[in-house]
Write a protein that holds these residues in place. Structure first.
Motif, PDB file in Angstrom:
ATOM      1  N   TYR A 165     -26.592 -25.841  70.559  1.00 34.66           N
ATOM      2  CA  TYR A 165     -26.363 -25.256  71.881  1.00 34.66           C
ATOM      3  C   TYR A 165     -25.783 -23.848  71.725  1.00 34.66           C
ATOM      4  N   HIS A 166     -26.484 -22.863  72.278  1.00 38.33           N
ATOM      5  CA  HIS A 166     -26.094 -21.453  72.203  1.00 38.33           C
ATOM      6  C   HIS A 166     -25.910 -20.995  70.753  1.00 38.33           C
ATOM      7  N   ARG A 167     -26.817 -21.472  69.897  1.00 42.31           N
ATOM      8  CA  ARG A 167     -26.837 -21.067  68.501  1.00 42.31           C
ATOM      9  C   ARG A 167     -28.267 -20.700  68.101  1.00 42.31           C
ATOM     10  N   PRO A 168     -28.430 -19.944  67.017  1.00 41.59           N
ATOM     11  CA  PRO A 168     -29.786 -19.562  66.605  1.00 41.59           C
ATOM     12  C   PRO A 168     -30.678 -20.747  66.242  1.00 41.59           C
ATOM     13  N   GLY A 169     -30.072 -21.912  65.950  1.00 40.19           N
ATOM     14  CA  GLY A 169     -30.865 -23.065  65.540  1.00 40.19           C
ATOM     15  C   GLY A 169     -31.578 -23.790  66.656  1.00 40.19           C
ATOM     16  N   ASP A 170     -31.447 -23.341  67.898  1.00 40.04           N
ATOM     17  CA  ASP A 170     -32.140 -23.987  69.023  1.00 40.04           C
ATOM     18  C   ASP A 170     -33.592 -23.516  69.022  1.00 40.04           C
TER      19      ASP A 170
END
Length: 550
Positions: A500-505
């Motif tokens: 959530y709200h990270r580059p991994g989404d």
């Protein structure tokens, strides 16, 4: 991906149709497929279709779809192009687009300056202002954490008048022992942060002495402030432009500011970091402070995307079942490694679900009696901008909207054996959080449950279905702005997870089977609401203090 992007841009430029991306794909048959669902077009919603659209929307080329940005604009054109191909009617104020003008204040550090009793301080190194043009001087008053929270009997301003003064606070964020759940009642009356209190009571500015978290984030805040500035919606500027300047000051500057005062900087830092209260006090009248904050203002366009699928009933077609999702995310950030925040789940999943439902309606054998209104909202991540703008300046009569169904994050599942604490509240493959379905309309709650149980029978989890939920999910997505206008809503949400709200989404982490099942379920709900003789009855009113909260 890049090849597909090139094909999309070329065909869009030439006005050529883009072939369906999923027509030859394998379709997943739901457990309880019915003839009625097939006639209504639910079977046209497939995992392959969702994956193709989401892989474009959440691609690196869209650059995280910040509001405003090139990637967001390209995504808007992609949505509008497909709506045109499928024959949905434009319902913005400029074709499919509802135009929104933003204002951006950008700091000019080279022309900004600060002095305390003749000692000069450097922009960026010693002070970090928000980008509001100002020339400041005047008396100063220290007010501790600077908060008012009536539910906790907290008032940092007892016996202090801040009008025409510069307010000095310690740290940022909530006072020690206060949570979001304690912010009850009306914002600005029952609770207020330092900036809002200063704005409402005529203070000139807020200076913040840095606590540990502010010091850790100093460089990041400086970089983001210089690069991005402060952006807000022009039509909201009456509220926004009255905001007072807020300025972080360095420890060096704080030391000079409190030299010779009742409490000097080391004592304030020690007490502030321990949470020990310091009674408010005025600084010496001989303390001369001047700050010049230079900034320029630019006008920047962005847009909601709005379309209507007309209903079949001569009378009921004048009413709308509204479907909403936000198509923005948080853009690109300066971090080590991958800095693109793709937002596949948040909210590429909702954006794609709406596209799939629009396509299904366009190719279904039947047509719903009421019209279906699709709104892809911009700026949700900036404070629900797009939905506030649409409900304040609607392109269809707002009182003709009978229900709003909001989809924000429906693509991630908690896997069996997952012990990551960041995934502890993520819903499973057959579950979804449902918020607000019974909050305003008992009938709407019954409709959603009946449709679900008679179709795919997902597990509806209502744990967040409460405005007093400390996570405040009811207030944190676009349905809120429809609810505050009296429109009954339902919000579908898979829960916060590790990306959530990270580059991994990213798109490869989506559970497309789950996403398809939720999309089909919402699709059948819109049909049920659209075909009922009467709109869902609103038999419960949200308390006024809830609809006034932002």
């Amino acid at each position: 991906m890049r090849k597909f992007l090139a094909v999309f841009l070329l065909t869009a430029t030439l006005g050529m149709p883009v072939p369906s991306l999923y027509a030859q794909g394998t379709r997943q048959k739901p457990r309880a497929t019915t003839a009625l669902a097939a006639q209504r077009g639910a079977d046209l919603i497939t995992e392959a279709q969702l994956k193709d659209y989401l892989s474009f929307i959440a691609s690196d080329e869209m650059e995280g779809r910040d509001t405003p940005s090139r990637g967001l604009d390209t995504t808007a054109k992609f949505i509008a192009m497909n709506l045109s191909r499928w024959g949905l009617k434009p319902a913005g104020d400029d074709g499919y687009f509802q135009r929104i003008t933003l204002l951006r204040n950008q700091l000019d550090g080279a022309a900004s300056s600060a002095e305390i009793n003749g000692q000069r301080f450097n922009f960026g190194e010693d002070f970090l202002p928000n980008p509001v043009k100002a020339n400041l001087s005047g008396p100063l008053v220290y007010v501790g954490h600077g908060w008012v929270v009536k539910s906790k009997e907290i008032d940092a301003y007892k016996g202090i008048d801040v009008k025409d003064k510069i307010v000095v606070v310690f740290g940022e964020g909530l006072p020690k022992g206060v949570t979001q759940a304690d912010l009850k009642g009306t914002r600005g009356e029952d609770w207020a942060n330092p900036a809002l209190y200063a704005q409402r009571h005529g203070a000139k500015a807020v200076l913040a002495i840095p606590d540990f978290s502010m010091l850790v984030n100093w460089d990041r805040t400086r970089e983001r402030g210089n690069a991005r500035g402060n952006t807000f919606v022009e039509k909201f500027q009456t509220q926004t432009n009255t905001a007072v300047p807020a300025i972080w000051i360095s420890l060096k500057m704080a030391t000079a500011l409190f030299q010779g005062e009742k409490f000097e900087a080391p004592a304030l830092l020690s007490r502030g970091n321990s949470g020990e209260a310091v009674e408010p006090f005025e600084l010496s009248a001989s303390k001369k402070v001047s700050l010049n904050i230079a900034a320029r203002q630019d006008r920047i366009p962005t847009q909601n995307v709005v379309a209507v699928f007309p209903g079949s009933d001569p009378l009921l077609q004048n009413e709308y079942v509204a479907l909403g999702a936000h198509y923005d995310h948080v853009g690109v950030r300066a971090v080590a490694g991958d800095g693109i925040y793709n937002g596949a789940d948040d909210d590429g999943s909702g954006t794609t679900a709406l596209l799939a439902m629009a396509e299904a309606l366009a190719h279904a054998k039947l047509r719903p009696k009421r019209s279906v209104l699709f709104v892809w909202h911009a700026g949700e991540e900036k404070g629900l901008w797009g939905s506030r703008y649409f409900t304040d300046y609607p392109t269809v009569p707002l009182d003709h909207i009978v229900t709003q169904l909001n989809i924000d994050m429906i693509g991630r599942s908690k896997k069996e054996g997952d012990t990551n604490p960041r995934n502890k509240d993520l819903s499973g493959p057959d579950a979804v959080y449902v918020i607000g379905s019974k909050m305003m309309s008992s009938e709407l709650g019954e409709i959603t449950e009946t449709v679900n149980k008679s179709y795919l029978n997902l597990t509806f989890d209502y744990r967040y279905d409460d405005p007093a939920d400390p996570n405040r999910f009811f207030f944190r997505s676009d349905h809120f702005n429809y609810a505050r206008k009296g429109i009954p809503i339902v919000f579908f949400f898979d829960g916060v997870h590790e990306d959530y709200h990270r580059p991994g989404d990213e798109a490869q982490k989506i559970d497309y089977q789950k996403m398809a099942r939720i999309t089909k379920t919402v699709y059948m709900m819109l049909w049920e609401i659209a075909n009922r003789p009467a709109r869902p009855k609103v038999d419960k009113q949200l308390p006024a203090e809830l609809t006034n909260r932002n």
